[in-house]
Design a protein around this motif. Structure first.
Motif, mmCIF file in Angstrom:
data_model
loop_
_atom_site.group_PDB
_atom_site.id
_atom_site.type_symbol
_atom_site.label_atom_id
_atom_site.label_comp_id
_atom_site.label_asym_id
_atom_site.label_seq_id
_atom_site.Cartn_x
_atom_site.Cartn_y
_atom_site.Cartn_z
ATOM 1 N N SER A 137 0.836 -1.202 0.000
ATOM 2 C CA SER A 137 0.000 0.000 0.000
ATOM 3 C C SER A 137 0.871 1.252 0.000
ATOM 4 O O SER A 137 2.091 1.188 0.066
ATOM 5 N N HIS A 138 0.175 2.385 -0.094
ATOM 6 C CA HIS A 138 0.836 3.691 0.013
ATOM 7 C C HIS A 138 1.073 3.966 1.503
ATOM 8 O O HIS A 138 0.252 3.577 2.336
ATOM 9 N N PRO A 139 2.182 4.654 1.857
ATOM 10 C CA PRO A 139 2.457 4.922 3.269
ATOM 11 C C PRO A 139 1.287 5.607 3.980
ATOM 12 O O PRO A 139 1.025 5.332 5.163
ATOM 13 N N GLN A 140 0.560 6.474 3.294
ATOM 14 C CA GLN A 140 -0.594 7.125 3.910
ATOM 15 C C GLN A 140 -1.654 6.106 4.315
ATOM 16 O O GLN A 140 -2.241 6.198 5.393
ATOM 17 N N ALA A 141 -1.909 5.143 3.445
ATOM 18 C CA ALA A 141 -2.948 4.140 3.746
ATOM 19 C C ALA A 141 -2.495 3.252 4.904
ATOM 20 O O ALA A 141 -3.306 2.894 5.775
ATOM 21 N N GLY A 143 -0.625 4.274 7.301
ATOM 22 C CA GLY A 143 -0.764 5.140 8.480
ATOM 23 C C GLY A 143 -2.212 5.277 8.940
ATOM 24 O O GLY A 143 -2.478 5.530 10.114
ATOM 25 N N GLN A 144 -3.146 5.113 8.033
ATOM 26 C CA GLN A 144 -4.572 5.284 8.366
ATOM 27 C C GLN A 144 -5.218 3.989 8.847
ATOM 28 O O GLN A 144 -6.386 3.976 9.246
ATOM 29 N N THR A 145 -4.458 2.875 8.753
ATOM 30 C CA THR A 145 -5.021 1.561 9.127
ATOM 31 C C THR A 145 -4.108 0.851 10.124
ATOM 32 O O THR A 145 -4.184 -0.373 10.269
ATOM 33 N N VAL A 225 -10.634 11.518 6.275
ATOM 34 C CA VAL A 225 -10.805 12.407 5.116
ATOM 35 C C VAL A 225 -9.439 12.833 4.610
ATOM 36 O O VAL A 225 -8.548 13.140 5.410
ATOM 37 N N THR A 226 -9.267 12.880 3.289
ATOM 38 C CA THR A 226 -8.025 13.414 2.711
ATOM 39 C C THR A 226 -8.340 14.679 1.942
ATOM 40 O O THR A 226 -9.355 14.773 1.255
ATOM 41 N N ARG A 227 -7.442 15.649 2.101
ATOM 42 C CA ARG A 227 -7.569 16.902 1.338
ATOM 43 C C ARG A 227 -6.519 16.893 0.233
ATOM 44 O O ARG A 227 -5.343 16.621 0.466
HETATM 45 O O1 LIG Z 1 -2.386 6.000 -3.036
HETATM 46 C C1 LIG Z 1 -3.411 6.606 -3.412
HETATM 47 O O2 LIG Z 1 -4.411 6.045 -3.849
HETATM 48 C C2 LIG Z 1 -3.412 8.056 -3.291
HETATM 49 O O3 LIG Z 1 -4.075 8.726 -4.032
HETATM 50 C C3 LIG Z 1 -2.679 8.633 -2.104
HETATM 51 C C4 LIG Z 1 -3.551 8.410 -0.923
HETATM 52 C C5 LIG Z 1 -3.371 7.303 -0.137
HETATM 53 C C6 LIG Z 1 -4.228 7.094 0.935
HETATM 54 C C7 LIG Z 1 -5.262 7.974 1.174
HETATM 55 C C8 LIG Z 1 -5.427 9.070 0.371
HETATM 56 C C9 LIG Z 1 -4.567 9.296 -0.686
#
Ligand SMILES: O=C(O)C(=O)Cc1ccccc1
Length: 354
Positions: A137-141, A143-145, A225-227
């Motif tokens: 996954s993406h590092p943001q995802a 971090g959110q899970t 929520v993502t901005r």
């Molecule tokens: O990886 C993605 O799909 C993105 O667009 C980046 C992202 C990842 C997780 C939440 C919001 C955006």
């Protein structure tokens, strides 16, 4: 162009060439969904998926895209460093790129993969992911899970490998490539090629890449929520486009609801109170701050570049440009420029959450 083309066709060709929008791909990423939600539909815009967030900045700076869409911050996991890094532009690669709009997207993550071969149909929540050995996954995802993954995939001596990739849709693509059943073709032990890979991505990515849903809504907070920021090239000349003036933002991102502005600046790290002096400009002028961030300035170690985002704009005609509020913002920018070592306006846009 062939002389037989009608003027409508010529206009539509010009529009297509001028209306490219770059976004973090591949398709079905959250950024793709935000791009479409922002009004950049496939009928009127040429949507260009790129591999990395920083590539979006490159497409906009070069003029190959009129607009670019990038994730900026998430309500659970915070700022997207690669986006800040593009805005910081510490190597002067994107001097003309600025923010011209924002888009909010509710984000619900899915664990997507291949049903275990003994699970029959309909395996999802509740024991449907015991065979998973690695997650992309993406590092943001991630971090959110983080709590869901810790409880469900990294407890009781189990430690699923988490592999960061450039987007969640790329993650889904990689999980889909791992599509052989354990033991097929002599494959043993759950390595790649044994269907033991999964992705944290969107429902739409799962459908697009033909993956099974192993668990749904796995984000740690229901209000996730993502901005996203929409980037443009200011002094936009639309090189590579129709030469026919600047592309207009979709109607739903325009409007006159009030604005936000983003600035970056550096201050002396040797002068006590230098940062407080800049922040005091916003306090005195009653400009409400909506985000503060920092990144290493790369001038010397542990020196920082600061980003301040606040409510107001001095650049919107018919809105706040010529009135007292616009003049107040203009005055603030001038004061910041005097107090800071360096400062830069990074964009003003319509506030979508006012
Ligand atoms: O990886 C993605 O799909 C993105 O667009 C980046 C992202 C990842 C997780 C939440 C919001 C955006």
């Amino acid at each position: 162009m062939a002389s037989s083309s009608s003027s409508t066709e010529q206009q539509s060709d010009r529009r297509t060439a001028a209306a490219a929008v770059a976004f973090l791909g591949p398709i079905t990423s959250y950024t793709h969904q935000a791009t479409r939600n922002g009004g950049f539909d496939e009928q009127n815009w040429a949507l260009i998926p790129v591999t990395n967030i920083i590539d979006v900045f490159g497409e906009v700076q070069s003029g190959r895209a009129c607009f670019g869409v990038v994730p900026f911050e998430n309500s659970t996991h915070g700022t997207v460093t690669q986006c800040l890094s593009g805005l910081a532009d510490r190597s002067s690669r994107y001097p003309d790129v600025s923010v011209c709009a924002e888009i909010y997207l509710d984000v619900h993550h899915y664990l997507l993969g291949h049903k275990a071969s003994n699970s029959g149909s309909g395996a999802d929540e509740g024991g449907g992911f015991g065979h998973v050995k690695r997650i992309y996954s993406h590092p943001q995802a991630f971090g959110q899970t983080v709590n869901w993954v810790a409880e469900n995939l990294r407890s009781g001596g189990r430690a699923v490998e988490c592999i960061e990739v450039s987007s969640t849709s790329r993650a889904a693509e990689l999980a889909a490539l791992d599509n052989r059943r354990s033991g097929e073709d002599g494959e043993e032990g759950g390595g790649p090629g044994s269907s033991s890979s999964a992705a944290i991505a969107s429902q739409m990515a799962g459908e697009h890449f033909g993956l099974d849903v192993l668990a749904r809504n796995i984000e740690d907070r229901a209000d996730n929520v993502t901005r996203f920021f929409v980037l443009e090239r200011h002094n936009n000349k639309n090189e590579g486009g129709d030469g026919n003036g600047k592309a207009q933002l979709p109607e739903k991102l325009a409007g006159r609801k009030g604005h936000k502005t983003l600035v970056s600046f550096t201050v002396s790290h040797r002068k006590p109170g230098a940062l407080a002096d800049v922040l005091d400009v916003f306090r005195r002028r009653q400009l409400n701050l909506t985000s503060i961030n920092s990144l290493p300035s790369l001038v010397e170690p542990f020196n920082y570049l600061f980003f301040v985002e606040f409510e107001g704009s001095s650049r919107h005609e018919g809105g706040e440009k010529d009135d007292a509020a616009g003049k107040n913002v203009e005055g603030a920018m001038q004061e910041v420029a005097k107090l800071a070592e360096r400062s830069r306006w990074l964009g003003s846009w319509v506030n979508q959450r006012s």
